[in-house]
Design a protein around this motif. Structure first.
Motif, PDB file in Angstrom:
ATOM      1  N   LEU A 216       0.829  -1.201   0.000  1.00 24.59           N
ATOM      2  CA  LEU A 216       0.000   0.000   0.000  1.00 24.59           C
ATOM      3  C   LEU A 216       0.866   1.255   0.000  1.00 24.59           C
ATOM      4  O   LEU A 216       0.578   2.234  -0.715  1.00 24.59           O
ATOM      5  N   TYR A 217       1.932   1.255   0.799  1.00 25.46           N
ATOM      6  CA  TYR A 217       2.870   2.385   0.810  1.00 25.46           C
ATOM      7  C   TYR A 217       3.498   2.573  -0.569  1.00 25.46           C
ATOM      8  O   TYR A 217       3.590   3.701  -1.080  1.00 25.46           O
ATOM      9  N   GLN A 218       3.909   1.473  -1.194  1.00 26.31           N
ATOM     10  CA  GLN A 218       4.550   1.564  -2.503  1.00 26.31           C
ATOM     11  C   GLN A 218       3.574   2.064  -3.557  1.00 26.31           C
ATOM     12  O   GLN A 218       3.941   2.852  -4.439  1.00 26.31           O
ATOM     13  N   GLN A 219       2.333   1.625  -3.466  1.00 19.74           N
ATOM     14  CA  GLN A 219       1.300   2.096  -4.396  1.00 19.74           C
ATOM     15  C   GLN A 219       1.100   3.597  -4.261  1.00 19.74           C
ATOM     16  O   GLN A 219       0.990   4.316  -5.264  1.00 19.74           O
ATOM     17  N   TRP A 220       1.066   4.084  -3.020  1.00 20.75           N
ATOM     18  CA  TRP A 220       0.929   5.527  -2.790  1.00 20.75           C
ATOM     19  C   TRP A 220       2.135   6.272  -3.343  1.00 20.75           C
ATOM     20  O   TRP A 220       1.996   7.295  -4.022  1.00 20.75           O
ATOM     21  N   LEU A 221       3.327   5.742  -3.093  1.00 20.22           N
ATOM     22  CA  LEU A 221       4.552   6.392  -3.540  1.00 20.22           C
ATOM     23  C   LEU A 221       4.597   6.474  -5.065  1.00 20.22           C
ATOM     24  O   LEU A 221       4.945   7.519  -5.643  1.00 20.22           O
TER      25      LEU A 221
END
Length: 253
Positions: A191-196
């Motif tokens: 989820l963090y990587q998707q946001w980034l």
């Protein structure tokens, strides 16, 4: 650290990706049998296959009425007992506060607050009936303790769980059921990587986020899992009602 009893059983919610998977993996390494839940059959079965014979998956939508009792019953049917509950399942929410609608508030609290509260109560009833105590760990957030723009509803849902952790710890102490919280900061998950990846300058934003953390890096999922392992262990039978921030020192600033 002392290994759990060979028959000890943990239930980990939201364990089909990210932090939940690493928590389940770590508890299996600690010697527990683990039942994982999530909403995706495909991801859940893949994780269970990866984690091996001491892991089982049951699909569950914990926001549905009666879901908590059904999940506890399924755990008992699969493994025969319950010793550790990790309330990890949650949804994210960001929006300008003045644009937030009633349904956004309701759905965020259904998953992040009401579902884990119901599951904690159902799990504690089973642990009391077993007569051997237990450990309940609520995964909250650093945002349970601070305000961040656009994150007010999410913060409130996690802040409620922080308060409930402390209150439940007092109620359940006579049954030797320990209730604690783990409060992750920014953690490197899908989820963090998707946001980034959605940002114009992902590399620059990652550096900015890391620079605001005293230890100078984003947390990894196993950073959180190791603290859950610590709280679940019988070695720490005198710890209850606490919240441990896993945030690289962010809240200490």
């Amino acid at each position: 650290m002392t290994q759990q009893n060979a028959t000890s059983v943990a239930l980990v919610t939201g364990a089909t990706s990210g932090i939940g998977v690493e928590i389940a993996r770590r508890l299996i390494q600690d010697g527990l049998h683990v039942l994982i839940t999530g909403r995706s059959d495909e991801r859940g079965r893949r994780v269970a296959d990866e984690l091996g014979e001491r892991c089982r998956f049951i699909r569950a939508d914990l926001s549905q009425p009666g879901a908590a009792d059904r999940l506890i019953e399924a755990t008992l049917a699969e493994w025969g007992r319950l010793d550790v509950l990790v309330n990890n399942a949650a949804i994210d929410h960001t929006n300008d506060l003045l644009a937030v609608g009633e349904e956004e508030i309701r759905s965020t609290f259904e998953t992040n607050t009401f579902a884990p509260m119901n599951l904690l109560i159902a799990a504690a009833r089973t642990m009391k009936a077993q007569g051997e105590g237990g450990s309940i760990i609520n995964v909250t957030s650093r945002l349970a303790s601070i305000g961040v723009p656009t994150m007010g509803v999410y913060s409130a849902s996690k802040g409620a769980m922080l308060a409930f952790t402390k209150a439940a710890a007092i109620d359940l102490a006579p049954e030797n059921i320990r209730v604690n919280a783990v409060a992750p900061g920014m953690t490197r998950t899908p989820l963090y990587q998707q946001w980034l990846d959605s940002l114009p300058d992902p590399e620059g934003e990652a550096e900015r986020v890391a620079s605001a953390i005293p230890l100078g890096r984003i947390a990894e999922s196993n950073d959180v899992a190791s603290v859950v392992s610590f709280l679940a262990s019988p070695d720490n039978s005198y710890l209850t009602g606490i919240s441990i921030p896993v945030d690289g020192g962010y809240l200490a600033k």
